[in-house]
Write an enzyme that holds these catalytic residues in place. Structure first.
Site, short mmCIF file in Angstrom:
data_model
loop_
_atom_site.label_atom_id
_atom_site.label_comp_id
_atom_site.label_asym_id
_atom_site.label_seq_id
_atom_site.Cartn_x
_atom_site.Cartn_y
_atom_site.Cartn_z
N ARG A 155 -2.93 22.11 9.55
CA ARG A 155 -4.43 21.52 9.51
C ARG A 155 -5.17 21.71 10.77
O ARG A 155 -5.01 21.15 11.67
CB ARG A 155 -4.74 20.41 8.58
N GLU A 198 -14.06 19.13 0.32
CA GLU A 198 -14.30 17.68 0.64
C GLU A 198 -15.86 17.44 1.18
O GLU A 198 -16.06 16.63 1.61
CB GLU A 198 -13.19 17.17 1.57
N ASP A 200 -13.38 11.77 1.99
CA ASP A 200 -14.44 12.73 2.51
C ASP A 200 -15.74 13.16 1.87
O ASP A 200 -16.76 13.04 2.53
CB ASP A 200 -13.86 13.71 3.45
N ASP A 224 -7.38 7.09 7.69
CA ASP A 224 -7.64 8.12 8.65
C ASP A 224 -9.24 8.30 9.00
O ASP A 224 -10.02 7.27 8.25
CB ASP A 224 -7.08 9.33 8.37
#
Length: 718
Positions: free
Chosen positions: A335, A426, A454, A626
């Site tokens: 990612r 997202e 998100d 996160d």
């Protein structure tokens, strides 16, 4: 800084690329850097323009909501406005993706997916090795079958419970004729044929004999394991009469290894804290080690040094007595970061920082090509590269990424569409225009997914001026979330992702609550998602059991035939707080919960450079946090301040109060610096910034503030 054509490169990064990443790759050093410079020259100005467009659209939406705040939103009027400003784009004709050269972990195997910070070598190795997980260990060491045993001594009662559950699961996974697995008292290899026996039957047969696909023998040529298959997932039944567990088992079964983490996303984005060239080099070095297969990690546990290395592929004998290979490692996706952030590691001809996402794309692709030269333990059997691209807003930004990948393929002399793309659904403009986003990269799409955190953060920030938003926990039962989750699957299937690409669902955030995960997360395969995120290798093993029970391909076929989907109207229905008379207690609990979550995450990010960890919530339940969780929590507070549910002064008092809670939760961490009463705490300042400057942060993202404060911390402490 080293000058190469129109760019300047941090000397350490330059040397790493030349001496390690380019070593063994058939591309000239000067050609690589000159081509890198050309890509920056053409792509970065476009990148900047997209960020300006985001600002322009946000300003128009803010103004529209301010002008219409005195009345309820008319949905038709709202949609017309969004189309007028090109936030909603025209939808083109039906199409199917043309992605080719896709590995079976993406196309035909359904199962769990791990996401792990690339900067932590130990975690990364564990995740990639989690292709295979011990079912006995996963059940014994968690609350999956009740309260997990305490202490270091073996709990016989728990062990017996584990074996009973595991064998009952085998009865569902690979049922036997006339007997149950717990009745089997002999498994042997006789004349190159597997023979199972019980007290009832001398020759026990499988209900479906095709489920037994082979076996492995020990170095003494004794039967060591059976290889079983269901729904394209393997189970390895280990047989060892000398093992502590095996010698006390009627059939000498010592463990059951479940094919668990089918794929792993190595993360350069939300779960790391990489703010300068040194941090990025660490990320790229670990990626190179994973691709080459030589990454190692050492750590001390119970006064012993433990080494971690990557598993090798597994050779077994098929029922037709041929050698065949099972992959020992999870398929690795990488990612990259999104389009927003820049990096001081490389400068443009104008001495501006370049887009970090552009740098990630070029360097992670370069490194991934080392896999092409391997004969064994390859990541991709098709020489494909899988890049997950987060935080793209709408089809134009996806098309830009597609063009960027094309330029990188030309630079590295790779076949067109070697680089596959994972589109993370997202951001609101992507959800609304998902079909056109997929179309924009239709020859590359290998993955789409949903991410509640998100996506909710963007929902709040985009419509900040519309009114007060619901509490976080209440969001999950709103029409827009239901529509979002359904549309992602149905649109993906409509665009031909079945049998070609992953349709993923989000993270189970509570790694200690495995019993609850086993109850709830079966909903993901039942929704038609062929992969879903889990927080640990253990969770991957337990979640894999759901894919034994649910045939996702059949579920997807039913969705295609029924045509069921969420509606755009529901997706656009804002989750606003209709009941404005919240009690003081309700407001207080929600503010404290958000403030504590922000502080608990940010203090590790700023002070220790930890981008993802298990952070205790206000009730001391460990949550995997996160930047996405930080985004939703901060934007939720920003929204309530903006609309007078709570004042800035009240929130500041709560933040100060919660520093004591977070300090206490981290009391056993010798590297922890308390925030309470510490006016010099950069971490506390960062937390305040996220809330009190959050309304002006692009899309409500946390990165600009976190990066700035982390760099300040590193400068102070170097």
């Amino acid at each position: 800084m080293i000058q190469k054509k129109n760019i300047k490169i941090n000397e350490k990064l330059y040397n790493f690329i030349n001496n390690e990443a380019l070593k063994g790759i058939e591309i000239n050093e000067d050609i690589f850097w000159n081509g890198f410079s050309d890509i920056v020259d053409t792509c970065y100005p476009k990148n900047v323009n997209f960020l300006e467009k985001r600002k322009d659209l946000q300003n128009k939406i803010n103004n529209w909501h301010k002008e219409n705040r005195s009345r309820d939103i008319d949905l038709d009027e709202y949609k017309s406005f969004l189309k007028e400003i090109n936030y909603i784009v025209d939808e083109g004709p039906d199409f199917k993706i043309t992605t080719s050269a896709i590995d079976e972990e993406i196309s035909t195997i359904c199962g769990p997916q791990l996401v792990v910070p690339i900067t932590n070598a130990r975690f990364a190795i564990n995740a990639v090795n989690a292709r295979w997980g011990s079912l006995y260990d996963a059940l014994y060491g968690t609350d999956a079958l009740g309260e997990a045993p305490q202490g270091n001594s073996y709990n016989q009662e728990q062990g017996s419970k584990v074996v009973r559950f595991a064998k009952s699961h085998l009865d569902k996974f690979a049922p036997l004729q006339n007997v149950k697995w717990n009745e089997v008292n002999k498994i042997e290899l006789r004349n190159n044929k597997i023979v199972l026996r019980s007290l009832k039957e001398n020759d026990v047969n499988f209900v479906n004999k095709d489920q037994l696909i082979g076996w492995k023998s020990s170095i003494n040529d004794e039967l060591a394991e059976l290889i079983l298959l269901k729904n394209n997932l393997h189970c390895r039944v280990l047989i060892n009469e000398n093992d502590t567990i095996g010698k006390n088992d009627a059939a000498n079964i010592s463990d059951i290894l479940v094919e668990s983490a089918i794929s792993t996303i190595l993360d350069c984005e939300d779960s790391v804290a990489t703010v300068d060239a040194d941090d990025k080099i660490l990320a790229y070095q670990n990626w190179l080690g994973l691709i080459k297969g030589n990454l190692k990690a050492e750590f001390v546990k119970n006064n012993k040094t433990i080494k971690r290395v990557l598993n090798k592929d597994i050779i077994y004998t098929t029922v037709n007595q041929k050698d065949k290979t099972l992959k020992g490692r999870s398929l690795m996706l990488i990612r990259n970061v999104g389009h927003l952030m820049t990096t001081p590691a490389i400068l443009t001809k104008n001495n501006d920082e370049i887009g970090e996402g552009i740098m990630d794309a070029i360097i992670t692709t370069l490194i991934a090509t080392h896999d092409f030269k391997k004969a064994e333990n390859k990541n991709s059997n098709y020489n494909s590269i899988y890049i997950v691209k987060p935080k793209m807003h709408g089809p134009e930004e996806v098309e830009f990424t597609d063009q960027l990948f094309s330029q990188i393929e030309k630079l590295l002399d790779l076949p067109s569409s070697t680089i596959k793309i994972g589109i993370m659904d997202e951001e609101r403009r992507t959800s609304i225009n998902l079909k056109e986003c997929i179309r924009a990269a239709q020859s590359r799409v290998a993955f789409i997914n949903t991410g509640f955190l998100d996506r909710t953060g963007d929902e709040i920030h985009t419509s900040m001026q519309a009114g007060s938003f619901l509490k976080k926990t209440d969001m999950k039962s709103t029409p827009w979330i239901s529509s979002y989750e359904k549309r992602n699957v149905s649109i993906g299937l409509e665009c031909g992702l079945k049998g070609k690409a992953q349709i993923g669902k989000g993270m189970w955030a509570m790694p200690e609550l495995m019993a609850e995960m086993m109850k709830q997360k079966i909903g993901h395969p039942k929704s038609g998602a062929n992969c879903a995120w889990v927080p640990s290798p253990t969770a991957a093993t337990l979640h894999a059991l759901h894919y034994h029970e649910v045939n996702v391909k059949e579920v997807q076929e039913n969705i295609i035939n029924s045509g069921s989907t969420g509606t755009l109207d529901d997706l656009l229905t804002l989750p606003l707080l209709k009941r404005l008379n919240l009690s003081e207690d309700e407001v207080s609990r929600e503010v404290e919960n958000n403030a504590q979550g922000i502080l608990g995450y940010v203090v590790r990010w700023i002070d220790q450079g930890i981008g993802c960890s298990k952070v205790p919530d206000i009730n001391n339940i460990g949550l995997m946090e996160d930047r996405a969780t930080c985004r939703i929590s901060s934007q939720a507070l920003v929204n309530w301040i903006e609309h007078g549910i709570v004042s800035k002064n009240q929130v500041l008092k709560v933040l100060k109060k919660m520093t004591k809670v977070v300090d206490q939760q981290n009391a056993d961490d010798k590297n922890y610096t308390p925030m309470s009463g510490n006016e010099d705490s950069i971490a506390f300042k960062a937390a305040k910034d996220l809330v009190f400057e959050g309304i002006n942060q692009p899309s409500g993202y946390t990165e600009p503030i976190l990066h700035r404060r982390r760099l300040e911390f590193k400068l102070r402490n170097n």
